[in-house]
Design an enzyme around this catalytic site. Structure first.
Site, PDB file in Angstrom:
ATOM      1  N   TYR A 122     -41.838   1.243 -45.179  1.00 46.07           N
ATOM      2  CA  TYR A 122     -41.221   2.567 -45.184  1.00 46.07           C
ATOM      3  C   TYR A 122     -39.873   2.519 -44.442  1.00 46.07           C
ATOM      4  O   TYR A 122     -39.781   1.941 -43.352  1.00 46.07           O
ATOM      5  CB  TYR A 122     -42.186   3.565 -44.533  1.00 46.07           C
ATOM      6  CG  TYR A 122     -41.549   4.906 -44.264  1.00 46.07           C
ATOM      7  CD1 TYR A 122     -40.933   5.618 -45.291  1.00 46.07           C
ATOM      8  CD2 TYR A 122     -41.525   5.448 -42.987  1.00 46.07           C
ATOM      9  CE1 TYR A 122     -40.322   6.838 -45.046  1.00 46.07           C
ATOM     10  CE2 TYR A 122     -40.923   6.671 -42.732  1.00 46.07           C
ATOM     11  CZ  TYR A 122     -40.312   7.349 -43.772  1.00 46.07           C
ATOM     12  OH  TYR A 122     -39.699   8.549 -43.517  1.00 46.07           O
ATOM     13  N   ASP A 165     -50.327   0.046 -41.033  1.00 48.72           N
ATOM     14  CA  ASP A 165     -50.021   1.398 -41.500  1.00 48.72           C
ATOM     15  C   ASP A 165     -50.846   1.590 -42.772  1.00 48.72           C
ATOM     16  O   ASP A 165     -50.565   0.986 -43.812  1.00 48.72           O
ATOM     17  CB  ASP A 165     -48.514   1.515 -41.765  1.00 48.72           C
ATOM     18  CG  ASP A 165     -48.119   2.920 -42.210  1.00 48.72           C
ATOM     19  OD1 ASP A 165     -48.980   3.646 -42.753  1.00 48.72           O
ATOM     20  OD2 ASP A 165     -46.943   3.277 -42.032  1.00 48.72           O
ATOM     21  N   LYS A 209     -49.464  12.703 -45.225  1.00 53.23           N
ATOM     22  CA  LYS A 209     -49.681  12.264 -46.605  1.00 53.23           C
ATOM     23  C   LYS A 209     -51.117  12.566 -47.054  1.00 53.23           C
ATOM     24  O   LYS A 209     -51.529  13.696 -47.004  1.00 53.23           O
ATOM     25  CB  LYS A 209     -49.306  10.783 -46.720  1.00 53.23           C
ATOM     26  CG  LYS A 209     -47.939  10.436 -46.073  1.00 53.23           C
ATOM     27  CD  LYS A 209     -46.802  11.155 -46.737  1.00 53.23           C
ATOM     28  CE  LYS A 209     -45.415  10.955 -46.199  1.00 53.23           C
ATOM     29  NZ  LYS A 209     -45.155  10.521 -44.877  1.00 53.23           N
ATOM     30  N   ARG A 262     -51.253  18.727 -23.489  1.00 53.38           N
ATOM     31  CA  ARG A 262     -50.583  17.453 -23.814  1.00 53.38           C
ATOM     32  C   ARG A 262     -51.560  16.296 -23.624  1.00 53.38           C
ATOM     33  O   ARG A 262     -51.560  15.320 -24.384  1.00 53.38           O
ATOM     34  CB  ARG A 262     -49.324  17.256 -22.945  1.00 53.38           C
ATOM     35  CG  ARG A 262     -48.747  15.857 -23.083  1.00 53.38           C
ATOM     36  CD  ARG A 262     -47.305  15.705 -22.620  1.00 53.38           C
ATOM     37  NE  ARG A 262     -46.961  16.423 -21.429  1.00 53.38           N
ATOM     38  CZ  ARG A 262     -47.293  16.062 -20.181  1.00 53.38           C
ATOM     39  NH1 ARG A 262     -48.022  14.975 -19.968  1.00 53.38           N
ATOM     40  NH2 ARG A 262     -46.928  16.797 -19.155  1.00 53.38           N
TER      41      ARG A 262
HETATM   42  C1  LIG Z   1     -46.029   4.516 -45.074  1.00 50.05           C
HETATM   43  C2  LIG Z   1     -45.443   5.535 -44.156  1.00 50.05           C
HETATM   44  N1  LIG Z   1     -45.612   5.400 -42.819  1.00 50.05           N
HETATM   45  C3  LIG Z   1     -45.105   6.291 -41.948  1.00 50.05           C
HETATM   46  C4  LIG Z   1     -44.367   7.374 -42.371  1.00 50.05           C
HETATM   47  C5  LIG Z   1     -43.784   8.333 -41.373  1.00 50.05           C
HETATM   48  O1  LIG Z   1     -44.554   9.479 -41.308  1.00 50.05           O
HETATM   49  P1  LIG Z   1     -43.982  10.938 -40.935  1.00 50.05           P
HETATM   50  O2  LIG Z   1     -43.031  11.328 -42.023  1.00 50.05           O
HETATM   51  O3  LIG Z   1     -45.218  11.789 -40.883  1.00 50.05           O
HETATM   52  O4  LIG Z   1     -43.308  10.834 -39.619  1.00 50.05           O
HETATM   53  C6  LIG Z   1     -44.167   7.564 -43.751  1.00 50.05           C
HETATM   54  C7  LIG Z   1     -43.390   8.712 -44.233  1.00 50.05           C
HETATM   55  O5  LIG Z   1     -43.039   8.806 -45.390  1.00 50.05           O
HETATM   56  C8  LIG Z   1     -44.719   6.620 -44.656  1.00 50.05           C
HETATM   57  O6  LIG Z   1     -44.553   6.733 -45.986  1.00 50.05           O
END
Ligand SMILES: Cc1ncc(COP(=O)(O)O)c(C=O)c1O
Length: 380
Positions: free
Chosen positions: A98, A170, A195, A46
Protein backbone atom coordinates in the site's frame (compact mmCIF):
# COMPACT_ATOMS: atom_id res chain seq x y z
CA UNK A 1 -17.23 -21.23 18.57
CA UNK A 2 -16.95 -21.29 14.80
CA UNK A 3 -15.96 -18.10 12.95
CA UNK A 4 -19.49 -16.88 12.11
CA UNK A 5 -20.60 -17.30 15.74
CA UNK A 6 -17.43 -15.76 17.14
CA UNK A 7 -17.91 -12.70 14.90
CA UNK A 8 -21.20 -12.05 16.71
CA UNK A 9 -20.52 -13.29 20.24
CA UNK A 10 -16.94 -12.30 21.14
CA UNK A 11 -17.68 -8.81 22.43
CA UNK A 12 -18.35 -9.95 25.97
CA UNK A 13 -22.05 -10.69 26.33
CA UNK A 14 -24.92 -8.40 27.33
CA UNK A 15 -24.22 -5.17 29.23
CA UNK A 16 -24.05 -6.14 32.93
CA UNK A 17 -25.89 -2.95 34.01
CA UNK A 18 -28.85 -3.04 31.58
CA UNK A 19 -28.82 -6.30 29.64
CA UNK A 20 -28.35 -4.42 26.34
CA UNK A 21 -27.40 -7.09 23.80
CA UNK A 22 -25.12 -4.70 21.92
CA UNK A 23 -22.08 -3.22 23.67
CA UNK A 24 -22.96 0.43 24.38
CA UNK A 25 -20.86 3.34 23.10
CA UNK A 26 -19.00 4.37 26.25
CA UNK A 27 -18.58 7.96 25.09
CA UNK A 28 -16.61 9.10 28.09
CA UNK A 29 -13.12 10.51 28.47
CA UNK A 30 -12.62 9.38 32.04
CA UNK A 31 -13.89 6.96 34.72
CA UNK A 32 -14.57 7.78 38.38
CA UNK A 33 -12.28 6.04 40.87
CA UNK A 34 -14.04 4.05 43.62
CA UNK A 35 -11.29 5.03 46.04
CA UNK A 36 -7.67 6.15 45.83
CA UNK A 37 -5.91 3.64 43.57
CA UNK A 38 -9.15 1.65 43.04
CA UNK A 39 -11.05 1.62 39.72
CA UNK A 40 -13.62 -0.66 38.07
CA UNK A 41 -10.91 -1.57 35.53
CA UNK A 42 -10.90 1.68 33.56
CA UNK A 43 -9.39 5.05 34.42
CA UNK A 44 -8.98 7.08 31.19
CA UNK A 45 -10.20 6.36 27.64
CA UNK A 46 -6.80 6.79 25.95
CA UNK A 47 -5.56 3.90 28.09
CA UNK A 48 -8.64 1.67 27.81
CA UNK A 49 -12.35 2.00 27.02
CA UNK A 50 -15.06 -0.70 27.29
CA UNK A 51 -16.36 -0.24 23.71
CA UNK A 52 -12.82 -0.36 22.38
CA UNK A 53 -12.11 -3.45 24.48
CA UNK A 54 -15.15 -5.23 23.02
CA UNK A 55 -13.76 -4.61 19.53
CA UNK A 56 -10.20 -5.55 20.52
CA UNK A 57 -11.37 -8.83 22.06
CA UNK A 58 -13.45 -9.66 18.98
CA UNK A 59 -10.65 -9.04 16.48
CA UNK A 60 -8.21 -11.02 18.65
CA UNK A 61 -10.56 -14.03 18.65
CA UNK A 62 -11.13 -13.83 14.90
CA UNK A 63 -7.38 -13.65 14.17
CA UNK A 64 -6.60 -16.39 16.72
CA UNK A 65 -4.30 -14.05 18.66
CA UNK A 66 -3.56 -13.37 22.31
CA UNK A 67 -4.89 -9.78 22.36
CA UNK A 68 -5.85 -6.92 20.10
CA UNK A 69 -5.50 -3.15 20.10
CA UNK A 70 -7.76 -0.81 18.11
CA UNK A 71 -6.40 2.35 16.49
CA UNK A 72 -7.74 5.55 14.95
CA UNK A 73 -6.72 4.43 11.44
CA UNK A 74 -4.80 1.65 9.75
CA UNK A 75 -1.84 4.03 9.47
CA UNK A 76 -2.02 4.78 13.21
CA UNK A 77 -1.80 1.01 13.82
CA UNK A 78 1.19 0.74 11.48
CA UNK A 79 2.99 3.77 12.94
CA UNK A 80 2.53 2.35 16.43
CA UNK A 81 3.94 -1.05 15.43
CA UNK A 82 7.00 0.62 13.87
CA UNK A 83 7.76 2.13 17.29
CA UNK A 84 8.55 -1.38 18.54
CA UNK A 85 11.85 -0.74 16.73
CA UNK A 86 14.65 1.64 17.54
CA UNK A 87 17.14 3.81 15.67
CA UNK A 88 19.52 1.72 13.53
CA UNK A 89 17.15 -1.24 13.11
CA UNK A 90 16.62 -2.66 9.63
CA UNK A 91 13.29 -3.77 8.15
CA UNK A 92 12.73 -6.02 5.14
CA UNK A 93 9.51 -5.04 3.45
CA UNK A 94 7.59 -6.26 0.48
CA UNK A 95 8.08 -3.92 -2.49
CA UNK A 96 4.49 -4.02 -3.75
CA UNK A 97 2.56 -2.66 -0.82
CA UNK A 98 0.00 0.00 0.00
CA UNK A 99 1.34 3.44 -1.01
CA UNK A 100 0.66 4.91 2.44
CA UNK A 101 2.74 2.18 4.08
CA UNK A 102 5.60 2.85 1.67
CA UNK A 103 5.33 6.57 2.49
CA UNK A 104 5.36 5.87 6.24
CA UNK A 105 8.54 3.80 5.85
CA UNK A 106 10.41 5.96 3.34
CA UNK A 107 9.30 9.47 4.28
CA UNK A 108 8.71 9.20 8.03
CA UNK A 109 10.36 6.25 9.76
CA UNK A 110 13.62 6.61 7.80
CA UNK A 111 14.02 10.07 9.39
CA UNK A 112 14.12 8.34 12.79
CA UNK A 113 17.05 6.16 11.74
CA UNK A 114 15.25 3.01 10.59
CA UNK A 115 16.58 1.30 7.46
CA UNK A 116 14.43 -0.42 4.84
CA UNK A 117 15.04 -2.92 2.05
CA UNK A 118 12.17 -3.61 -0.35
CA UNK A 119 12.14 -7.10 -1.85
CA UNK A 120 9.94 -9.46 -3.85
CA UNK A 121 8.25 -11.39 -1.07
CA UNK A 122 7.73 -14.47 -3.27
CA UNK A 123 11.49 -14.98 -3.60
CA UNK A 124 12.96 -16.87 -0.62
CA UNK A 125 16.56 -16.24 -1.77
CA UNK A 126 15.95 -12.51 -2.16
CA UNK A 127 14.48 -12.28 1.35
CA UNK A 128 17.35 -14.25 2.90
CA UNK A 129 19.96 -12.23 0.99
CA UNK A 130 18.47 -8.99 2.36
CA UNK A 131 18.97 -10.02 6.00
CA UNK A 132 21.66 -7.95 7.75
CA UNK A 133 23.08 -8.13 11.28
CA UNK A 134 20.74 -5.25 12.29
CA UNK A 135 17.58 -6.69 10.65
CA UNK A 136 14.76 -6.84 13.19
CA UNK A 137 11.51 -7.09 11.23
CA UNK A 138 9.92 -8.51 8.09
CA UNK A 139 6.79 -6.68 6.92
CA UNK A 140 4.36 -8.30 4.49
CA UNK A 141 0.95 -7.72 2.96
CA UNK A 142 -0.81 -11.07 2.81
CA UNK A 143 -2.56 -9.95 -0.38
CA UNK A 144 -0.68 -6.99 -1.78
CA UNK A 145 -2.34 -3.75 -2.73
CA UNK A 146 -2.88 -3.11 -5.68
CA UNK A 147 -1.20 -6.00 -7.55
CA UNK A 148 -2.90 -8.69 -5.46
CA UNK A 149 0.23 -10.80 -5.09
CA UNK A 150 0.02 -13.51 -2.44
CA UNK A 151 2.74 -13.98 0.14
CA UNK A 152 3.51 -17.49 1.38
CA UNK A 153 3.13 -16.59 5.06
CA UNK A 154 4.49 -19.90 6.35
CA UNK A 155 7.67 -19.46 4.27
CA UNK A 156 8.22 -15.90 5.53
CA UNK A 157 7.50 -16.89 9.15
CA UNK A 158 9.96 -19.79 8.98
CA UNK A 159 12.77 -17.57 7.58
CA UNK A 160 12.11 -15.05 10.36
CA UNK A 161 11.88 -17.62 13.16
CA UNK A 162 15.30 -19.07 12.29
CA UNK A 163 16.85 -15.59 12.68
CA UNK A 164 14.71 -14.32 15.57
CA UNK A 165 13.09 -11.58 13.43
CA UNK A 166 9.71 -10.07 14.21
CA UNK A 167 7.09 -10.65 11.50
CA UNK A 168 4.21 -8.27 10.78
CA UNK A 169 1.44 -9.14 8.33
CA UNK A 170 -0.96 -6.53 6.99
CA UNK A 171 -4.01 -8.77 6.63
CA UNK A 172 -6.40 -6.05 5.45
CA UNK A 173 -7.28 -7.50 2.05
CA UNK A 174 -8.17 -11.10 3.01
CA UNK A 175 -9.55 -10.29 6.49
CA UNK A 176 -9.35 -13.07 9.10
CA UNK A 177 -12.29 -14.80 7.44
CA UNK A 178 -10.04 -15.83 4.54
CA UNK A 179 -6.62 -16.00 6.19
CA UNK A 180 -5.23 -16.08 9.77
CA UNK A 181 -1.48 -15.36 9.52
CA UNK A 182 -0.81 -16.02 13.24
CA UNK A 183 -1.67 -19.69 12.64
CA UNK A 184 1.32 -19.82 10.26
CA UNK A 185 3.75 -18.36 12.79
CA UNK A 186 3.44 -14.60 12.12
CA UNK A 187 3.94 -12.45 15.27
CA UNK A 188 1.70 -9.43 14.63
CA UNK A 189 -1.28 -8.87 12.35
CA UNK A 190 -2.15 -5.33 11.28
CA UNK A 191 -5.47 -4.17 9.82
CA UNK A 192 -7.00 -1.17 8.25
CA UNK A 193 -10.44 -1.88 9.77
CA UNK A 194 -11.64 0.86 7.41
CA UNK A 195 -11.85 -1.94 4.84
CA UNK A 196 -13.52 -5.38 5.08
CA UNK A 197 -13.73 -5.60 8.88
CA UNK A 198 -16.00 -2.56 9.06
CA UNK A 199 -17.16 -2.99 5.49
CA UNK A 200 -19.60 -0.11 5.13
CA UNK A 201 -17.43 2.83 3.93
CA UNK A 202 -18.40 4.86 7.00
CA UNK A 203 -15.40 4.76 9.34
CA UNK A 204 -11.59 4.83 9.34
CA UNK A 205 -9.89 2.55 11.84
CA UNK A 206 -7.01 0.19 12.47
CA UNK A 207 -6.12 -2.81 14.59
CA UNK A 208 -3.14 -4.87 15.70
CA UNK A 209 -3.39 -8.45 16.97
CA UNK A 210 -0.43 -9.98 18.81
CA UNK A 211 0.52 -13.64 18.92
CA UNK A 212 1.72 -13.48 22.53
CA UNK A 213 1.13 -11.48 25.71
CA UNK A 214 4.58 -9.87 25.72
CA UNK A 215 4.03 -8.29 22.31
CA UNK A 216 0.44 -7.38 23.20
CA UNK A 217 1.67 -5.54 26.26
CA UNK A 218 4.29 -3.63 24.26
CA UNK A 219 1.67 -2.60 21.67
CA UNK A 220 -0.77 -1.53 24.43
CA UNK A 221 2.00 0.51 26.05
CA UNK A 222 2.78 2.28 22.75
CA UNK A 223 -0.90 2.92 22.00
CA UNK A 224 -1.31 4.61 25.36
CA UNK A 225 2.01 6.46 25.19
CA UNK A 226 1.47 7.68 21.61
CA UNK A 227 -2.30 8.23 21.87
CA UNK A 228 -3.06 6.46 18.57
CA UNK A 229 -6.17 4.64 19.83
CA UNK A 230 -9.62 4.52 18.22
CA UNK A 231 -12.65 6.46 19.48
CA UNK A 232 -15.56 4.59 21.16
CA UNK A 233 -18.03 5.46 18.39
CA UNK A 234 -15.69 4.26 15.63
CA UNK A 235 -15.07 1.02 17.56
CA UNK A 236 -18.82 0.49 17.88
CA UNK A 237 -19.24 0.91 14.10
CA UNK A 238 -16.47 -1.59 13.36
CA UNK A 239 -17.93 -4.08 15.87
CA UNK A 240 -21.28 -3.75 14.12
CA UNK A 241 -19.65 -4.35 10.74
CA UNK A 242 -17.74 -7.43 11.91
CA UNK A 243 -20.96 -9.30 12.76
CA UNK A 244 -21.69 -9.66 9.04
CA UNK A 245 -18.06 -10.13 7.92
CA UNK A 246 -18.42 -13.84 6.96
CA UNK A 247 -21.54 -13.36 4.87
CA UNK A 248 -20.16 -10.19 3.24
CA UNK A 249 -16.80 -11.81 2.43
CA UNK A 250 -18.54 -14.81 0.87
CA UNK A 251 -20.44 -12.53 -1.50
CA UNK A 252 -17.42 -10.25 -2.18
CA UNK A 253 -15.42 -13.35 -3.19
CA UNK A 254 -18.17 -14.76 -5.38
CA UNK A 255 -18.80 -11.49 -7.22
CA UNK A 256 -15.08 -10.71 -7.63
CA UNK A 257 -14.49 -14.15 -9.18
CA UNK A 258 -17.32 -13.52 -11.67
CA UNK A 259 -15.89 -10.09 -12.57
CA UNK A 260 -12.34 -11.46 -12.91
CA UNK A 261 -13.57 -14.18 -15.27
CA UNK A 262 -15.53 -11.65 -17.30
CA UNK A 263 -12.56 -9.28 -17.59
CA UNK A 264 -10.11 -12.05 -18.50
CA UNK A 265 -12.14 -12.80 -21.66
CA UNK A 266 -12.66 -9.16 -22.63
CA UNK A 267 -10.73 -7.96 -25.74
CA UNK A 268 -10.03 -4.51 -24.22
CA UNK A 269 -8.25 -6.01 -21.19
CA UNK A 270 -4.50 -6.62 -21.34
CA UNK A 271 -4.09 -8.46 -18.05
CA UNK A 272 -6.19 -9.36 -15.01
CA UNK A 273 -4.78 -9.62 -11.48
CA UNK A 274 -6.97 -11.84 -9.28
CA UNK A 275 -5.50 -14.58 -7.06
CA UNK A 276 -8.49 -16.88 -7.74
CA UNK A 277 -7.64 -17.12 -11.45
CA UNK A 278 -5.53 -20.10 -12.51
CA UNK A 279 -3.45 -17.64 -14.60
CA UNK A 280 -2.37 -15.79 -11.41
CA UNK A 281 1.29 -16.57 -10.57
CA UNK A 282 0.42 -17.25 -6.89
CA UNK A 283 -2.82 -19.18 -7.46
CA UNK A 284 -1.46 -22.38 -5.85
CA UNK A 285 -0.29 -20.73 -2.64
CA UNK A 286 -3.51 -18.66 -2.48
CA UNK A 287 -5.54 -21.88 -2.72
CA UNK A 288 -3.41 -23.57 -0.07
CA UNK A 289 -3.47 -20.89 2.62
CA UNK A 290 -6.76 -19.00 2.10
CA UNK A 291 -10.46 -19.82 2.30
CA UNK A 292 -11.22 -17.53 -0.65
CA UNK A 293 -9.62 -14.91 -2.87
CA UNK A 294 -11.19 -11.70 -1.55
CA UNK A 295 -13.11 -9.02 -3.39
CA UNK A 296 -10.42 -7.03 -5.17
CA UNK A 297 -9.71 -7.26 -8.89
CA UNK A 298 -7.03 -5.24 -10.70
CA UNK A 299 -6.52 -5.08 -14.44
CA UNK A 300 -4.60 -3.34 -17.20
CA UNK A 301 -6.60 -1.84 -19.98
CA UNK A 302 -5.67 -1.68 -23.69
CA UNK A 303 -5.31 1.86 -25.09
CA UNK A 304 -3.10 3.70 -22.58
CA UNK A 305 -3.95 6.84 -20.62
CA UNK A 306 -6.81 7.84 -22.94
CA UNK A 307 -8.58 4.52 -22.37
CA UNK A 308 -7.93 4.65 -18.60
CA UNK A 309 -9.43 8.14 -18.29
CA UNK A 310 -12.41 7.33 -20.49
CA UNK A 311 -13.14 4.13 -18.53
CA UNK A 312 -12.93 5.91 -15.16
CA UNK A 313 -15.28 8.64 -16.37
CA UNK A 314 -17.82 6.24 -17.86
CA UNK A 315 -18.44 3.87 -14.94
CA UNK A 316 -21.73 4.62 -13.20
CA UNK A 317 -22.21 2.11 -10.36
CA UNK A 318 -18.49 1.88 -9.55
CA UNK A 319 -17.50 5.15 -7.84
CA UNK A 320 -14.09 6.70 -8.49
CA UNK A 321 -12.77 6.72 -4.93
CA UNK A 322 -9.91 5.65 -2.68
CA UNK A 323 -10.46 2.77 -0.22
CA UNK A 324 -11.85 -0.71 -0.62
CA UNK A 325 -13.66 -3.52 1.12
CA UNK A 326 -17.05 -1.90 1.57
CA UNK A 327 -20.58 -2.55 0.37
CA UNK A 328 -20.15 0.08 -2.38
CA UNK A 329 -18.19 -0.93 -5.47
CA UNK A 330 -15.24 1.39 -5.98
CA UNK A 331 -12.76 1.94 -8.79
CA UNK A 332 -9.43 3.70 -8.54
CA UNK A 333 -6.26 4.44 -10.48
CA UNK A 334 -3.33 3.43 -8.23
CA UNK A 335 -0.70 5.50 -10.09
CA UNK A 336 -2.53 8.78 -9.41
CA UNK A 337 -4.48 7.85 -6.27
CA UNK A 338 -3.61 5.20 -3.64
CA UNK A 339 0.01 4.85 -4.82
CA UNK A 340 0.73 8.44 -5.92
CA UNK A 341 3.09 8.78 -2.94
CA UNK A 342 5.39 6.10 -4.43
CA UNK A 343 8.03 7.59 -6.76
CA UNK A 344 7.28 6.82 -10.41
CA UNK A 345 10.45 4.78 -11.00
CA UNK A 346 9.72 2.62 -7.93
CA UNK A 347 6.13 2.07 -9.13
CA UNK A 348 7.52 1.06 -12.52
CA UNK A 349 9.97 -1.40 -10.96
CA UNK A 350 7.19 -2.97 -8.87
CA UNK A 351 4.80 -3.20 -11.83
CA UNK A 352 2.20 -0.56 -10.92
CA UNK A 353 1.74 0.89 -14.41
CA UNK A 354 -0.32 3.86 -15.55
CA UNK A 355 -2.65 1.39 -17.28
CA UNK A 356 -3.52 -0.37 -14.02
CA UNK A 357 -7.03 0.02 -12.61
CA UNK A 358 -8.13 -1.42 -9.26
CA UNK A 359 -11.69 -2.50 -8.47
CA UNK A 360 -13.20 -3.15 -5.07
CA UNK A 361 -16.19 -5.33 -5.77
CA UNK A 362 -19.08 -4.37 -3.52
CA UNK A 363 -22.34 -6.08 -2.72
CA UNK A 364 -24.53 -4.72 -5.52
CA UNK A 365 -26.21 -7.16 -7.93
CA UNK A 366 -23.49 -8.89 -9.97
CA UNK A 367 -25.32 -8.35 -13.29
CA UNK A 368 -25.47 -4.59 -12.64
CA UNK A 369 -21.74 -4.57 -11.89
CA UNK A 370 -20.84 -6.59 -14.99
CA UNK A 371 -23.05 -4.44 -17.23
CA UNK A 372 -21.52 -1.26 -15.80
CA UNK A 373 -18.00 -2.47 -16.62
CA UNK A 374 -19.13 -3.65 -20.05
CA UNK A 375 -20.57 -0.27 -21.03
CA UNK A 376 -17.54 1.61 -19.67
CA UNK A 377 -15.15 -0.68 -21.58
CA UNK A 378 -17.14 -0.19 -24.76
CA UNK A 379 -16.39 3.55 -24.56
CA UNK A 380 -12.77 3.14 -23.44
C1 LIG B 1 -3.44 -2.74 2.76
C2 LIG B 1 -3.65 -1.46 3.50
N1 LIG B 1 -3.04 -1.28 4.69
C3 LIG B 1 -3.20 -0.14 5.40
C4 LIG B 1 -3.97 0.90 4.93
C5 LIG B 1 -4.11 2.16 5.73
O1 LIG B 1 -5.32 2.19 6.39
P1 LIG B 1 -6.12 3.53 6.77
O2 LIG B 1 -6.53 4.17 5.48
O3 LIG B 1 -7.28 3.02 7.57
O4 LIG B 1 -5.22 4.39 7.56
C6 LIG B 1 -4.63 0.75 3.70
C7 LIG B 1 -5.47 1.84 3.17
O5 LIG B 1 -5.90 1.83 2.04
C8 LIG B 1 -4.46 -0.45 2.97
O6 LIG B 1 -5.05 -0.65 1.78
Amino acid sequence: MRFETAAIHSEGGPCPATGAIVTPIYQTSTFVFEDIGKTKGYDYSRTANPTRKALEDTIAVLEGGKAGSAFATGMAAEATVMHLLKQGDHVISQEDLYGGTYRLFENVMKNFGLEFTFVRMDDKDEIEAAIRPNTRMIWIETISNPLLNIVDVEMVASIAKKRGLLTVADNTLPSPYLLRPLEYGIDLVVHSTTKYLNGHCDVVGGAVVSANEELAERVRFLSNAMGTCASPFDCWLVLRGIKTLPIRMTQHCQSAAAIANFLEKHPKIKRVFYPGLKSHPHYKIAKKQMNGYSGMVSFEIVGGTKAVKSFLRKVKIFSLAESLGGVDSLVEHPATMSHASMPEDFRKKVGITGDLIRLSIGLENIDDLREDLEQALEHA
